[in-house]
Design an enzyme around this catalytic site. Sequence first.
Site, PDB file in Angstrom:
ATOM      1  N   GLY A  56      64.979  51.162 -59.479  1.00  0.00           N
ATOM      2  CA  GLY A  56      64.394  50.628 -58.243  1.00  0.00           C
ATOM      3  C   GLY A  56      63.289  51.686 -57.616  1.00  0.00           C
ATOM      4  O   GLY A  56      63.402  52.666 -58.117  1.00  0.00           O
ATOM      5  N   GLN A  61      57.479  55.503 -52.480  1.00  0.00           N
ATOM      6  CA  GLN A  61      57.528  56.718 -53.685  1.00  0.00           C
ATOM      7  C   GLN A  61      56.256  56.944 -54.360  1.00  0.00           C
ATOM      8  O   GLN A  61      56.169  57.985 -55.280  1.00  0.00           O
ATOM      9  CB  GLN A  61      58.798  56.257 -54.452  1.00  0.00           C
ATOM     10  N   CYS A 104      67.419  59.834 -57.437  1.00  0.00           N
ATOM     11  CA  CYS A 104      65.896  59.241 -57.054  1.00  0.00           C
ATOM     12  C   CYS A 104      65.050  59.880 -57.806  1.00  0.00           C
ATOM     13  O   CYS A 104      65.030  60.924 -58.202  1.00  0.00           O
ATOM     14  CB  CYS A 104      65.977  59.713 -55.439  1.00  0.00           C
ATOM     15  N   HIS A 146      69.473  52.141 -51.061  1.00  0.00           N
ATOM     16  CA  HIS A 146      68.734  53.040 -51.392  1.00  0.00           C
ATOM     17  C   HIS A 146      67.472  52.653 -51.132  1.00  0.00           C
ATOM     18  O   HIS A 146      66.473  53.548 -50.318  1.00  0.00           O
ATOM     19  CB  HIS A 146      69.055  53.478 -52.639  1.00  0.00           C
ATOM     20  N   GLU A 147      66.847  51.639 -51.596  1.00  0.00           N
ATOM     21  CA  GLU A 147      65.603  51.241 -51.364  1.00  0.00           C
ATOM     22  C   GLU A 147      65.137  51.001 -50.142  1.00  0.00           C
ATOM     23  O   GLU A 147      64.016  51.281 -49.574  1.00  0.00           O
ATOM     24  CB  GLU A 147      65.062  50.170 -52.419  1.00  0.00           C
ATOM     25  N   HIS A 150      64.773  54.461 -48.135  1.00  0.00           N
ATOM     26  CA  HIS A 150      63.359  54.945 -48.278  1.00  0.00           C
ATOM     27  C   HIS A 150      62.187  54.196 -47.596  1.00  0.00           C
ATOM     28  O   HIS A 150      61.346  55.019 -46.923  1.00  0.00           O
ATOM     29  CB  HIS A 150      62.758  54.316 -50.019  1.00  0.00           C
TER      30      HIS A 150
END
Length: 187
Positions: A56, A61, A104, A146-147, A150
């Site tokens: 992902g 990022q 990550c 998780h995404e 972010h």
Amino acid sequence: MRQRPIPGTTGIVRTMSLLGDPVLHSPCEEVTAFGPALDRLVEDMFATMYAAEGVGLAANQIGVGQRVFVYDCPDDEDVRHVGHIVNPRLVAADGDAFRGPEGCLSLPGLEAGTVRFDRAVVEGVTSDGTPVRIEGTGFFARCLQHECDHLDGTVYADRVTGLRARRLRRAIRRTPWGARAAAPARD
């Protein structure tokens, strides 16, 4: 036989933002402009994720503060989920909560036990504005949570507590990029 192009094949691999980069610690802006530039971003994100061998990738990022993420992630039954979502909202995270290893691409080479729910539901749109609802369980649910984190300016290291947090901060300081990282402060 596959009828659509493989995501990322026309994309350009972009530079990864690492822990400590301000773009990772600020909430991302909603996408308002749909069109070729957004399609290019999604393609570049897939190319970058695949080059880094991730499952992902959120736009911040790669230094883009917009609410977009891509994924190519299996669930616990080994079913592969591939796609992207624009302006995602985590509408449900429930079921059992499990502590599992989490890594990550913005903290390369590190992982720590992080608590996540076993089921997650995310709603948003695709790059052409089509509404989409993604439901995941197991490892895929972990990826979705998780995404979404972010895009809200949170990295998994912010969720790690206690001894695990101290060990992760120590490991971060030992990395070549750790000197510029703002290590998580929670215990």
